[in-house]
Design an enzyme around this catalytic site. Structure first.
Site, PDB file in Angstrom:
ATOM      1  N   CYS A  43      -0.860   3.609  -7.051  1.00 34.12           N
ATOM      2  CA  CYS A  43      -1.685   3.147  -6.076  1.00 34.12           C
ATOM      3  C   CYS A  43      -1.779   1.403  -6.446  1.00 34.12           C
ATOM      4  O   CYS A  43      -1.954   1.083  -7.631  1.00 34.12           O
ATOM      5  CB  CYS A  43      -3.037   3.718  -6.026  1.00 34.12           C
ATOM      6  SG  CYS A  43      -4.246   2.683  -4.995  1.00 34.12           S
ATOM      7  N   CYS A  49       0.951  -1.221  -0.089  1.00 34.42           N
ATOM      8  CA  CYS A  49       0.227  -0.058   0.248  1.00 34.42           C
ATOM      9  C   CYS A  49       0.943   1.155  -0.002  1.00 34.42           C
ATOM     10  O   CYS A  49       1.829   1.199   1.008  1.00 34.42           O
ATOM     11  CB  CYS A  49      -0.768  -0.025   1.191  1.00 34.42           C
ATOM     12  SG  CYS A  49      -1.901   1.543   1.483  1.00 34.42           S
TER      13      CYS A  49
END
Length: 261
Positions: free
Chosen positions: A177, A70
């Protein structure tokens, strides 16, 4: 061998699939936080609390390494996670692949969440690694959420909106992302101008998977006999792989391994 991965949601699938391709014999622990997602809008203190809980749930399964799959959590919580878990469990963060993208000469676009776009962190990476290459930061509101829930219409709308902000002369797009890597080919199609050389996409999944193996002194063995060890933790609770995960090739690859309890 056991490798754990953590994220707010299913963005960890890309890195988990990359680990599975490099070491089919590695058992996997997928620890996410559906109760607390999205992490992006949270304060650093709140995010750190959530990330620590997810990391501790994974650590309880005694992995050889933990991948923080992440970007947001890597930016804000990596020092805290490492302070708690290392050296017993190496912690590997995720950094947008700006350096290899810029090495191609540019121009480069960085697709990222609105919170990351324009942030001091991302601007610092551009300054340190992009050199004189032209870089355009492209915010992608709603794309991570759309991917998380496999909402096809919302994915199409978010990708189209981001593509409209992407210069037509870009040679590379950084997927800033981890969720975006699950729809990489759809992004490639959206940004590819007719009659121009193929746009190169740069994700982080393969790099972090390789780094995790390096940190534990293991070599890739893609021909190793596969195992079925897959543990799924949803905000600390053992569960099956979320249904939305099976909408993606990476999720289906992992779903072939039944959860172990």
């Amino acid at each position: 061998m056991k490798i754990a991965l953590m994220d707010s949601g299913i963005g960890l699938l890309a890195a988990a699939a990359a680990v599975r391709r490099l070491r089919p014999d590695a058992a996997l622990v997928l620890s996410s936080d559906p109760d607390g997602m999205p992490w992006g809008p949270r304060t650093t203190a709140d995010l750190t609390t959530r990330a620590l809980a997810v990391a501790r749930a994974a650590a309880a399964h005694r992995p050889d390494a933990l991948i923080v799959a992440c970007n947001t959590a890597s930016v804000h919580t990596l020092p805290t996670l490492r302070a708690e878990l290392e050296p017993a469990i190496p912690v590997i963060g995720t950094v947008p692949a700006i350096k290899p993208a810029a090495a191609g000469g540019g121009p480069v676009a960085i697709w990222a969440t609105p919170a990351t776009t324009g942030s001091p962190y991302q601007r610092g990476l551009i300054r340190d690694f992009a050199g004189s290459v032209m870089v355009t930061e492209v915010p992608c509101p709603g794309l991570a959420d759309a991917v998380q829930y496999a909402d096809e219409d919302a994915i199409d709308r978010a990708i189209a909106a981001a593509a409209a902000l992407t210069p037509t002369d870009v040679r590379a797009v950084v997927l800033g992302c981890t969720h975006y890597e699950l729809v990489a080919e759809r992004i490639r199609t959206a940004v590819q101008p007719a009659g121009r050389p193929p746009v190169v996409l740069h994700g982080s999944a393969d790099a972090v998977a390789a780094q995790a193996l390096r940190r534990i002194g293991a070599l890739p063995e893609p021909a190793a006999a596969p195992v079925t060890g897959l543990t799924v933790l949803l905000s600390g609770r053992e569960a099956e792989l979320p249904e939305a995960a099976l909408a993606y090739a990476e999720g289906r690859l992992l779903g072939a391994a039944a959860p172990t309890h």
